[in-house]
Design an enzyme around this catalytic site. Structure first.
Site, PDB file in Angstrom:
ATOM      1  CB  SER A  84      -0.907   0.020   1.225  1.00  0.00           C
ATOM      2  OG  SER A  84      -1.706  -1.124   1.224  1.00  0.00           O
ATOM      3  CD  GLN A  85      -1.285   6.787  -1.359  1.00  0.00           C
ATOM      4  OE1 GLN A  85      -2.367   6.195  -1.428  1.00  0.00           O
ATOM      5  NE2 GLN A  85      -1.156   8.075  -1.555  1.00  0.00           N
TER       6      GLN A  85
END
Lengths: 806, 236
Positions: free
Chosen positions: B88-89
């Site tokens: 994920s970011q």
């Protein structure tokens, strides 16, 4: 009786080989559309049509530039090109399956190299069409004096190829049908050779063709799926395996088993049992349903979802399930006490699987005495059903989990239009209900469009306040809308409230309930969703659809694109707001890309090379306008017919095959007849006028005529379709060869331009017609088609009349 | 001649020392990028929990992404880790960490180990992280790095549906992959007063993060923010 030598005369052999090649090309086009739908998504079908047209356009240009050389070598070159076309049919699909040429639609907008791979795919698939089209072009040019007969063979062959493929794809996988198309091309090549002059070459072609074909038949290989397709992801689960595969006209059907696969969409937090493991069913790699266990001794998991709402509101004795998929809703209906259930399923292979291979696993659900499973399109069923006393009409849950990133934007769905809901309403018993469930989406689109469609359908039935008839309940993941024919009473409202309390769900639309003033089990980030619903249901604000960022106005039979949400005027704003537009509306953007890419390649491969030709005559304007209008107009009419006949026949593949084949055959006959008239310039004018008048007539009468005859037997409908399609198509086959004859007699140097412009505009016509249909409706596409034929008529009248007849 | 010898010596030294210097400067570079990531991508976007900020500043994210993606490790985006999965970011990892209000005495269950990065961030804060991955190759890769770096992380390769009953109940459950239903065993293994964070929506489009809170018999959900779990390049 004629002697065998007549049938095998040199000219007839060439005509037959032309027909076979034409059949091969159209068959290959349909196979490719199916293969690309499996590897990626069906939007690329537009790309395939555009590539095929590009092949034809580029072949016309090549012919124009090297006319003399190509025509002088025709006797051996044409069969060789036919053979190359067949071999490249196999080779191009083989290449496209290599890792290096696989593109991913989901990363298309974030990884520039994907555009390069997409362009490489364009070129790979372009080659078989180019070789085939060049062979056809040489034959038609060489026999220009007898063009009617040859054009006839070309179009008849194409028609037969389309019909043949529909039969093949019903019984075999697309990849297995590929060698059939290639074999037709190779056989055409063998037949096209002059045995006396090119015996050695013919033998070489036979050997080479056979080696490639045997390779293709023996080693068909797998069609690689995008890693982002549901089937690809499922196969990563422990012990996941495909346990059954079946071909179908809708595409490949796969059943996958894994101990980690469970199905309980948006299950209530209150469910404490075990969610059972089930096999998943996929069509073309996308989730289609699960194999249900029909076990009356255990609680049905759907009782713990919002989908139980119609059964909570009242008993449902007679139930109609539209798009019933694998029958999970069917098992639910029976467990909720339904005495008679009709389930309409649109994929024949799935029905067969449930009735045979998975009958025991589903406890013979499809064989239950209370059940009638019909293989039919749901909207078709609504037209034909006599029963007007359904206690519940239930639609399947909408959208893939969390939406499909707008991939359904261009699917014509005639079950989700205002007209379809009005039909459903008229088939309900006095207390009957229509139930629709959708995943909650962000930003809200599907949910609002369902509400808007239901409100409009109720309005059409004279219901002034939809809240008197409408209930909606929301869980953490889904929302179910139910409209009841009779006005709601307090007893029903009470049942809904206690169901919500028990399941930890929240009412959204319910008499005496305002979600903004209540403590909710499932809180939203903000209240705007409720305000939007108010604007649609309570205020019926006509400006809302204009002002809202997405297209949530109801779908109609004229614009049956329920899944279309993107507003082109809002693209800039949405990019700013969400930074993620492609992932909201991927499908719609793909068609724009197809249009742009097709236009670019048409200019590079067709138009620019034509400028190398030195022109003796003055202005090309008339030629460009006439043949350009024909290129766009013909395809526009074809697209309109396909869209209209999807509703008539209920299945896109049948509609495509019927329309393309009938139009090709009828146009072929038309072109044959056009050669019998000496005054070609008059034919080129009169036929375009007749076509535009016919389009005007059809704009007014086609839809009512189809609606009045939709309930007739399939055989009668096929006959009606044949008549309706062949009349305009017959006349549409005349202008092109007639005008070519005019040019042949007056401005020979402009013939390449005629081919090129016609081909180029055909490349973009499919995507353009679809975009116009989505934005403005079918009637507007029809209007444009009529204008285009009138333009051609005006050009012929003003310009061609001054030319030598032929 | 003297100068020639000196230059040769310098060249030889340079050849031997270059990799060591380069490695050190790369490490410093990653550290600098990490601290910039915390400031611009996380703190500036409103993450205030000091445990979360400290953990995000400490865990070397570049070790949890594939070799060919390391130069993008601290950029403001998710990255592919293969098998159709992503890391994920950074902001989303920080957000999901902060929202469960982690404390040092917490026992946290993570469903979907993926790269192992979220587990590492949590392990910097809480007593123990139990993490489950269903895709075996991903789980093995994450296990190798997590068990080397942390002694308070346990990795299991299994179906996350059943949770990890013998170590429950948990103060918080972090689900990193979207699911169309929330497995009942996970709700059961959540402590009274515990929270679960889970993305809702298709794995390749805009999703909504959802917080589930368990208080006695009552279980409520709250939609939080739209997020995106989309790879920016295709996986190798």
């Amino acid at each position: 009786m004629r002697s065998p030598s007549f049938y095998f005369s040199k000219e007839n052999r060439v005509i037959l080989s032309l027909g076979m090649l034409s059949a091969a090309i159209i068959a290959f086009q349909l196979v490719l559309m199916q293969v690309i739908s499996i590897m990626q998504w069906y939007h690329f079908a537009y790309m395939i049509i555009s590539i095929a047209m590009l092949g034809f356009g580029a072949a016309g240009t090549a012919l124009a530039l090297m006319r003399k050389k190509l025509l002088s070598a025709a006797s051996w070159l044409v069969p060789l090109l036919m053979c190359l076309s067949g071999i490249f049919m196999i080779f191009s699909v083989w290449l496209a399956r290599l890792q290096v040429f696989q593109f991913d639609v989901y990363v298309l907008f974030v990884e520039r190299s994907q555009f390069g791979i997409l362009a490489a795919n364009y070129l790979i698939f372009f080659l078989p069409f180019f070789f085939g089209a060049l062979a056809i072009g040489i034959l038609l040019t060489k026999n220009a004096g007898n063009i009617g007969k040859f054009y006839f063979a070309n179009l008849i062959g194409s028609g037969i190829g389309g019909v043949l493929l529909v039969f093949l794809l019903s019984t075999m996988f697309a990849i297995e049908a590929l060698p059939v198309a290639a074999m037709l091309a190779v056989l055409a090549a063998i037949m096209g050779f002059d045995r006396q002059r090119h015996k050695g070459l013919q033998s070489g072609v036979i050997v080479l063709g056979m080696i490639v074909l045997i390779f293709a038949i023996r080693v068909p290989g797998e069609v690689p799926l995008s890693q982002y397709k549901a089937l690809s992801r499922s196969l990563l689960l422990p012990d996941a395996r495909v346990v059954h595969s079946k071909p179908d006209i809708h595409g490949r059907v796969d059943v996958v088993a894994s101990d980690a696969m469970r199905y309980a969409p948006a299950l209530s937090f209150t469910f404490t049992g075990r969610v059972p493991v089930k096999k998943n069913v996929y069509t073309n790699g996308e989730f289609y349903g699960v194999i249900p266990h029909f076990d009356t001794t255990v609680t049905n998991i759907h009782d713990f979802t919002t989908e139980a709402l119609p059964y909570i509101m009242g008993a449902r004795d007679t139930v109609l399930l539209l798009n019933a998929s694998t029958g999970t809703a069917l098992a639910h209906a029976l467990q909720r006490g339904a005495a008679k259930v009709q389930a309409i399923t649109g994929v024949h292979a799935v029905k067969e699987l449930m009735e045979n291979e998975f009958a025991e696993e589903s406890s013979f659900l499809f064989h239950d005495k209370r059940v009638q499973v019909l293989y039919q399109d749901s909207r078709q069923f609504l037209f034909s059903a006599k029963d007007n006393s359904y206690d519940a009409i239930i639609l399947p849950r909408m959208e893939a989990f969390g939406g499909s990133a707008g991939l359904n934007a261009l699917v014509e769905d005639y079950t989700l239009t205002i007209e379809a809901f009005s039909q459903m309403w008229n088939k309900l018993s006095d207390d009957g209900v229509i139930a629709v469930t959708s995943w909650m989406d962000y930003p809200p689109r599907t949910t609002l469009k369902i509400a808007a469609t239901l409100v409009q359908a109720l309005d059409n039935q004279g219901v002034t306040d939809p809240r008197d008839h409408m209930v909606a309940v929301r869980s953490w993941g889904t929302i179910t809308f139910v409209v009841q024919k009779s006005p709601l009473d307090q007893a029903v409202a009470g049942k809904v409230r206690s169901f919500c309390r028990e399941m930890l769900f929240d009412p959204v639309i319910l008499p005496g309930f305002d979600p903004r003033n209540e403590t909710l089990y499932n809180q939203l980030e903000d209240d705007s969703f409720f305000s939007y619903l108010d604007k649609i249901i309570v205020e019926k604000d006509p400006d809302f659809f204009e002002s809202y960022s997405f297209y949530v106005a109801p779908a109609t039979d004229d614009k049956p694109y329920f899944g279309r949400f993107l507003k082109t005027s809002e693209i800039q704003q949405q990019l700013k707001e969400y930074d993620d537009l492609p992932f909201l509306e991927l499908g719609y953007l793909i068609v724009w890309i197809t249009l742009a890419q097709g236009a670019f390649l048409a200019i590079v491969l067709i138009i620019i090379p034509l400028f190398r030709l030195r022109s003796k005559s003055r202005s090309k304007t008339a030629t460009i306008f006439y043949f350009g209008a024909l290129g766009l107009g013909y395809m526009f009419v074809e697209i309109i017919f396909i869209q209209r006949f999807i509703l008539y026949f209920g299945h896109p593949m049948y509609a495509i095959a019927a329309v393309i084949s009938t139009m090709m055959i009828a146009s072929g006959i038309g072109s044959y007849f056009s050669g019998r008239f000496k005054l070609a310039h008059k034919v080129s004018a009169v036929s375009t006028l007749i076509v535009s008048l016919l389009i005007l007539l059809y704009a007014v009468s086609l839809t009512p005529l189809l609606m009045h005859t939709i309930n007739l037997s399939l055989a009668v409908k096929v006959f009606i379709a044949f008549v309706l399609l062949s009349v305009p198509a017959f006349f549409m086959g005349m202008p092109f060869p007639s005008a070519i004859r005019v040019l042949d007699a007056n401005r020979q140097d402009q013939i390449p331009w005629a081919w090129g412009i016609n081909g180029s505009l055909s490349v973009i016509a499919t995507a353009l017609a679809t975009l116009i249909a989505v934005e403005m409706g079918f009637r507007v596409v029809m209007f444009f088609a009529m204008i285009l034929y009138l333009v051609a008529f005006a050009v012929a009248l003003i310009n061609f009349a001054r030319q030598k007849p032929s | 001649m003297f100068y020639l010898t000196k230059i040769t010596n310098l060249l030889v030294m340079g050849i031997f020392l270059l990799p060591a210097v380069s490695k050190e400067s790369t490490a410093q570079n990653f550290e600098l990028q990490r601290s910039q990531m915390v400031e611009t991508q996380i703190r500036d976007r409103g993450i205030r929990d000091r445990h979360t900020l400290r953990a995000m500043g400490k865990v070397p994210r570049h070790l949890y992404v594939p070799q060919n993606q390391r130069r993008f490790a601290y950029t403001d985006r998710p990255l592919p880790i293969g098998y159709g999965q992503t890391i994920s970011q950074p902001y989303i990892v920080a957000y999901m960490t902060e929202i469960i209000k982690p404390r040092p005495d917490f026992r946290v269950l993570e469903i979907g180990t993926g790269s192992g990065y979220q587990a590492a961030v949590l392990a910097e804060i809480v007593e123990h992280v139990y993490t489950i991955e269903i895709v075996e190759p991903l789980g093995e890769t994450a296990r190798a790095i997590l068990e080397k770096e942390y002694d308070n992380v346990s990795v299991k390769i299994a179906d996350g549906y059943y949770g990890w009953e013998e170590h429950g109940p948990f103060d918080a459950i972090v689900v990193t992959a979207a699911a169309e239903h929330i497995p009942p065993p996970l709700i059961e293994q959540l402590k009274d007063g515990g929270v679960m964070i889970i993305p809702v929506g298709s794995p390749f489009r805009v999703q909504q993060l959802m917080l589930v809170e368990k208080k006695g018999e009552s279980i409520t959900s709250r939609s939080l923010m739209p997020v995106r779990f989309v790879p920016f390049t295709s996986s190798d």
